[in-house]
Design a protein around this motif. Structure first.
Motif, PDB file in Angstrom:
ATOM      1  N   UNK A 255      40.677  45.195  31.503  1.00  0.00           N
ATOM      2  CA  UNK A 255      40.092  44.439  32.429  1.00  0.00           C
ATOM      3  C   UNK A 255      41.049  43.673  33.456  1.00  0.00           C
ATOM      4  N   UNK A 256      40.811  44.258  34.402  1.00  0.00           N
ATOM      5  CA  UNK A 256      41.681  43.110  35.370  1.00  0.00           C
ATOM      6  C   UNK A 256      41.405  42.110  35.199  1.00  0.00           C
ATOM      7  N   UNK A 257      42.292  41.435  35.549  1.00  0.00           N
ATOM      8  CA  UNK A 257      42.750  39.800  35.403  1.00  0.00           C
ATOM      9  C   UNK A 257      41.232  38.883  36.288  1.00  0.00           C
ATOM     10  N   UNK A 258      40.687  39.077  37.202  1.00  0.00           N
ATOM     11  CA  UNK A 258      40.294  38.377  37.933  1.00  0.00           C
ATOM     12  C   UNK A 258      38.245  39.536  37.242  1.00  0.00           C
ATOM     13  N   UNK A 259      38.642  39.845  36.357  1.00  0.00           N
ATOM     14  CA  UNK A 259      37.441  40.511  36.001  1.00  0.00           C
ATOM     15  C   UNK A 259      37.093  39.888  34.522  1.00  0.00           C
ATOM     16  N   UNK A 260      38.569  39.841  34.105  1.00  0.00           N
ATOM     17  CA  UNK A 260      38.192  39.567  32.349  1.00  0.00           C
ATOM     18  C   UNK A 260      37.513  37.637  33.030  1.00  0.00           C
ATOM     19  N   UNK A 261      38.063  37.055  33.532  1.00  0.00           N
ATOM     20  CA  UNK A 261      37.933  35.484  33.649  1.00  0.00           C
ATOM     21  C   UNK A 261      36.694  35.103  34.491  1.00  0.00           C
ATOM     22  N   UNK A 262      36.277  36.083  34.946  1.00  0.00           N
ATOM     23  CA  UNK A 262      34.786  35.927  35.786  1.00  0.00           C
ATOM     24  C   UNK A 262      33.624  36.156  34.561  1.00  0.00           C
ATOM     25  N   UNK A 263      33.853  37.789  34.109  1.00  0.00           N
ATOM     26  CA  UNK A 263      33.197  37.487  32.661  1.00  0.00           C
ATOM     27  C   UNK A 263      33.495  36.385  31.715  1.00  0.00           C
ATOM     28  N   UNK A 264      34.610  35.997  31.694  1.00  0.00           N
ATOM     29  CA  UNK A 264      34.779  34.810  30.276  1.00  0.00           C
ATOM     30  C   UNK A 264      34.228  33.409  30.528  1.00  0.00           C
ATOM     31  N   UNK A 265      34.238  33.133  31.983  1.00  0.00           N
ATOM     32  CA  UNK A 265      33.370  31.808  32.422  1.00  0.00           C
ATOM     33  C   UNK A 265      32.451  31.852  33.520  1.00  0.00           C
ATOM     34  N   UNK A 266      32.219  32.766  33.728  1.00  0.00           N
ATOM     35  CA  UNK A 266      30.666  33.056  34.786  1.00  0.00           C
ATOM     36  C   UNK A 266      29.820  34.264  34.116  1.00  0.00           C
ATOM     37  N   UNK A 267      29.758  35.361  33.870  1.00  0.00           N
ATOM     38  CA  UNK A 267      29.112  36.254  33.719  1.00  0.00           C
ATOM     39  C   UNK A 267      29.632  37.099  32.714  1.00  0.00           C
ATOM     40  N   UNK A 268      28.420  36.942  31.998  1.00  0.00           N
ATOM     41  CA  UNK A 268      29.499  38.149  30.959  1.00  0.00           C
ATOM     42  C   UNK A 268      28.737  38.772  30.256  1.00  0.00           C
ATOM     43  N   UNK A 269      28.150  39.870  31.499  1.00  0.00           N
ATOM     44  CA  UNK A 269      27.261  40.978  31.418  1.00  0.00           C
ATOM     45  C   UNK A 269      28.192  41.859  33.068  1.00  0.00           C
ATOM     46  N   UNK A 270      29.566  41.204  33.047  1.00  0.00           N
ATOM     47  CA  UNK A 270      30.433  42.042  33.985  1.00  0.00           C
ATOM     48  C   UNK A 270      30.828  42.866  33.726  1.00  0.00           C
ATOM     49  N   UNK A 271      30.979  43.685  34.263  1.00  0.00           N
ATOM     50  CA  UNK A 271      31.747  45.010  33.557  1.00  0.00           C
ATOM     51  C   UNK A 271      33.399  45.410  35.206  1.00  0.00           C
ATOM     52  N   UNK A 272      33.137  45.462  36.362  1.00  0.00           N
ATOM     53  CA  UNK A 272      33.649  46.415  36.707  1.00  0.00           C
ATOM     54  C   UNK A 272      33.919  45.399  38.432  1.00  0.00           C
ATOM     55  N   UNK A 273      34.968  45.434  39.102  1.00  0.00           N
ATOM     56  CA  UNK A 273      35.711  44.662  39.867  1.00  0.00           C
ATOM     57  C   UNK A 273      34.898  45.015  41.204  1.00  0.00           C
ATOM     58  N   UNK A 274      34.313  46.488  41.454  1.00  0.00           N
ATOM     59  CA  UNK A 274      33.522  46.647  42.333  1.00  0.00           C
ATOM     60  C   UNK A 274      31.863  46.179  42.346  1.00  0.00           C
ATOM     61  N   UNK A 275      31.545  45.389  41.553  1.00  0.00           N
ATOM     62  CA  UNK A 275      30.456  44.223  41.710  1.00  0.00           C
ATOM     63  C   UNK A 275      31.100  42.784  41.806  1.00  0.00           C
ATOM     64  N   UNK A 276      32.188  43.030  42.677  1.00  0.00           N
ATOM     65  CA  UNK A 276      32.310  41.392  43.066  1.00  0.00           C
ATOM     66  C   UNK A 276      32.435  41.355  44.487  1.00  0.00           C
ATOM     67  N   UNK A 277      32.857  39.876  44.582  1.00  0.00           N
ATOM     68  CA  UNK A 277      33.110  40.111  46.458  1.00  0.00           C
ATOM     69  C   UNK A 277      34.165  38.805  46.290  1.00  0.00           C
TER      70      UNK A 277
END
Length: 322
Positions: A49-71
């Motif tokens: 997991x890239x750092x931004x995906x890791x922290x977003x998944x940890x603190x905001x969206x547990x179901x997040x998988x990939x960086x292209x889902x983020x903006x």
């Protein structure tokens, strides 16, 4: 995620860790700086997991998988390409939003086609160019005195905001000159269009309940190619604009944007090749406007057929793109 998170925390400087703690504890209530982490090799991170995906998944969206889902949000250095050539990248979980697009939560409501029965509309909002008139040509009706077209704004702002409660506009138009603006009722830190400061002679219980759900509201930003809206509140918001409807659509598309999600609510390129914005039962409207309802949806999926039946909503009147 715990081993991967601890491995990342060891790579952050003390000031980066302190900033991360403040951001997580405040749940993004203020526009904080970037939390910079070394890019590294994602293959060396547990689960890749890239750092931004890791922290977003940890603190905001547990179901997040990939960086292209983020903006990236507009105030993040990553959105401006600043981090592009650097060995670090921003991993502040509140510098990102999730994308509201068809196929994931926040998909648009089906369009209202001509064969679908429509409900007679009340008097529309100020930016409506005309109302449909039985037995006559609606295009010949005069403009209301409070109307504002995108082509008539001459004071340098890129949009003006109008706040409505049902069919009544509350307060004056709010001119936006900066690249982004917060629209909110309660925001601990920051500035922008504060709806709580707008007085009204009378507010029904339904309006007061809806206003109580606006909270931190939304972030509206002008970015290359169009306008983006980020839902900062804890309740959904609903958006319609002429460029949200797919080509050839026969009616209205309302996009549901969940908390923490962003949507491109207006596309300059699409708008350039379109004429008026014809809403079923409402007549032609300003083709360079956006409508956003707080907490309550409208359209063919809801009991409220028109946005003028929503207790609290925002009208974004766009200036001509430069």
């Amino acid at each position: 995620l715990k081993p991967a998170a601890h491995a990342l925390f060891k790579k952050l400087k003390d000031e980066e860790l302190e900033l991360l703690v403040q951001v997580v504890e405040s749940r993004g209530a203020w526009e904080s700086g970037c939390v910079l982490a070394p890019r590294g090799d994602p293959r060396g991170v547990k689960q890749g997991l890239p750092p931004q995906v890791l922290l977003c998944r940890l603190f905001r969206w547990p179901d997040l998988h990939q960086s292209h889902e983020l903006k990236h949000l507009c105030y993040c250095a990553g959105s401006q390409g600043v981090c592009g050539d650097l060995p670090v990248l921003c991993c502040n979980p509140h510098h990102f939003s999730r994308l509201a697009v068809p196929g994931i939560p926040g998909a648009p409501c089906p369009t209202l086609c001509p064969h679908t029965p429509s409900v007679p509309t009340p008097l529309g909002p100020s930016s409506c160019l005309a109302q449909s008139c039985p037995g006559g040509d609606s295009s010949t009706l005069p403009l209301p005195d409070t109307s504002l077209s995108w082509s008539t704004i001459k004071d340098g702002c890129w949009c003006k905001l109008a706040y409505w409660e049902y069919r009544t506009r509350v307060g004056r138009l709010y001119a936006v000159h900066e690249a982004s603006v917060n629209v909110f009722c309660e925001l601990p830190w920051g500035s922008g269009f504060c709806l709580a400061q707008l007085p009204a002679a009378y507010r029904s219980c339904a309006v007061r309940r809806a206003r109580g759900k606006i909270g931190r509201g939304l972030l509206l930003s002008r970015e290359p190619g169009g306008i983006w809206a980020y839902n900062r509140s804890e309740h959904p918001m609903f958006v319609s604009s002429p460029t949200l409807s797919p080509p050839g659509a026969c009616g209205l598309t309302v996009l549901k944007v969940l908390p923490g999600y962003s949507a491109k609510v207006f596309d300059y390129e699409w708008a350039g090749g379109r004429g008026g914005w014809q809403l079923p039962g409402e007549g032609p409207c300003d083709p360079h406007s956006i409508r956003i309802s707080f907490a309550k949806g409208w359209g063919p999926c809801y009991s409220r057929q028109f946005i003028t039946s929503c207790p609290c909503w925002l009208e974004v009147l766009l200036n001509q793109p430069r």
